[in-house]
Design a protein around this motif. Structure first.
Motif: not given
Length: 482
Positions: A367, A371-372, A374-376, A378
């Motif tokens: 990484q 990262c990009h 939504d939460s969970g 990514e």
């Protein structure tokens, strides 16, 4: 040496009254010494017959005697003696010059020894110049942007003399830029699809580009399976190579030659001789589309195998290959640091350092660009490009997280340490260091060079020239404080 001069005469020399008296005085003066002096007085050389002096009549007897003695020394010097005298004089001059240059020569000897040692290390692939420790982040105001392409930049190269940049894009065009002024020197416009027969240039997205180490030839490859060779100085079209059955995704000239290596989505490597406008051979081994290729001086090249998860070193002469595994995702880019080490980037967000003597990476940063999502859910930012300052400890990587990362390689290329990040908005589709290490060039687009998975509307298609500033030396710091 006397300042008098002589006149040569042929046949029997005419002797003046004064000359006869001088000869008589000489014979009388040398009467007791005998031998050689008498012989010379009786048989003077025909080479010198008469001396003429504008002040001879006004001279006193003492001055006349002194002049006669000087004349005798000149008169008696044979050609062999003259050569010996001049040789001694020349040797004395050389000795003086050598003494003056002694310190300079000692310095040059150390310098030559250092260069030879560097060359040996470079050939072995073990040269690692420590440059990273002196680098400092540039100010954003110092970054220059060159805009001219209508669509995303896909690839670029810097000429060996660091004066020009060639860039290519999805608009099928090629632009030659002057680095100092930032002006366009030449544009090779792209053609529309279906005009391949009459258009001189590319009619499909250009994916890769390379320039020979002498700056003579420029090579470009496109989605239409074509390789085109151009004269770099004039941008004149020279040859068109066909043979690949898929898009041409990688090109590299072997350093010091005009041998060209090409890679394609058809999973093959081809070798070409540009001087002869000839195809040489094809190599197979990858199990998926090849996404990147690089080479240096040795008769070998390295390739990134995309989704087959391998990096391969191709030994052209032996017709053999070395296979390396390490990334979990698709390996999208590869660059040689020296003959023994390389850097790769993958769509799992990792950047890795490799040695051709080890099957696994020497060091990996996962990484590397964050990262990009939504939460969970990514997902790591794909590493779209990597670059290396040859034979140094400095490398760079690009993604679409609005940053170019500059890294320091650890001792013996074990591990990576982030030096700094440079803000650049868009997909960093291509990165290249200048040969002097004075600047880094990034080819930026709104889309990834291999597809249209995302589109960053806020980004600008262009070329970013990033200066690589150095820390001031102790002497410079002292000067600034004064």
């Amino acid at each position: 040496m006397s300042s008098s001069f002589f006149i040569k005469t042929k046949g029997n020399p005419k002797t003046t009254k004064k000359g006869k008296e001088t000869a008589a005085v000489k014979r009388k003066a040398d009467g007791d010494s005998g031998g050689q002096s008498k012989i010379r007085a009786k048989k003077p050389s025909k080479k010198y017959s008469e001396e003429i002096s504008s002040e001879s009549e006004a001279e006193s007897p003492a001055v006349s005697k002194k002049r006669q003695a000087s004349e005798e020394i000149e008169f008696e010097e044979t050609p062999q003696e003259k050569k010996l005298r001049l040789a001694k004089f020349y040797l004395e001059q050389l000795k003086e010059e050598e003494e003056k240059k002694a310190e300079d020569e000692a310095f040059e000897t150390d310098l030559i020894a250092g260069r030879l040692q560097e060359e040996v290390l470079e050939q072995k692939g073990k040269l690692q110049r420590p440059i990273a420790k002196d680098l400092i982040p540039p100010d954003t105001s110092e970054i220059r942007v060159l805009r001219g392409h209508k669509l995303p930049i896909t690839c670029l190269v810097i000429t060996p003399d660091d004066r020009c940049i060639f860039s290519a894009a999805k608009d099928c065009s090629i632009i030659k830029w002057d680095i100092e002024s930032g002006k366009k020197l030449h544009t090779i416009h792209g053609g529309r699809k279906g005009t391949e027969d009459r258009h001189v240039g590319h009619t499909a997205h250009i994916l890769c580009m390379t320039i020979s180490s002498d700056g003579k030839y420029l090579g470009t490859g496109d989605m239409n399976k074509l390789i085109m060779i151009w004269e770099a100085e004039t941008c004149k079209h020279l040859y068109k190579f066909t043979g690949h059955k898929g898009p041409v995704s990688g090109l590299s000239f072997r350093k010091g030659t005009h041998d060209l290596y090409s890679a394609s989505h058809d999973r093959s490597i081809k070798v070409w001789n540009v001087d002869e406008n000839a195809y040489v051979e094809t190599l197979f081994g990858h199990q998926d589309a090849i996404t990147g290729l690089d080479s240096l001086s040795r008769e070998r090249c390295v390739t990134a195998g995309g989704r087959d998860g391998t990096v391969r070193v191709w030994k052209i002469a032996e017709e053999s290959q070395l296979v390396f595994h390490g990334h979990e995702g698709s390996i999208d880019c590869v660059q040689l640091i020296n003959e023994e080490h390389m850097i790769t980037g993958a769509d799992d967000g990792s950047v890795s350092l490799w040695s051709v003597n080890k099957k696994k990476p020497l060091g990996t940063v996962k990484q590397a660009h964050g990262c990009h999502g939504d939460s969970g859910l990514e997902q790591p930012h794909w590493v779209a490009s990597v670059a290396a300052l040859q034979n140094s400890d400095t490398v760079a990587s690009g993604s679409h997280n609005s940053q170019v990362n500059v890294w320091k390689c650890g001792q013996n290329y074990r591990g990576l340490q982030l030096l700094f990040s440079v803000p650049v908005s868009g997909f960093i589709n291509s990165l290249k260091f200048s040969s002097t290490g004075q600047f880094l060039v990034a080819g930026v687009g709104q889309e990834h060079r291999l597809g249209r998975w995302w589109r960053l509307k806020e980004a600008k298609n262009g070329i970013y020239i990033i200066p690589l500033k150095r820390k001031p030396s102790n002497a410079e710091e002292a000067k600034q404080t004064k």
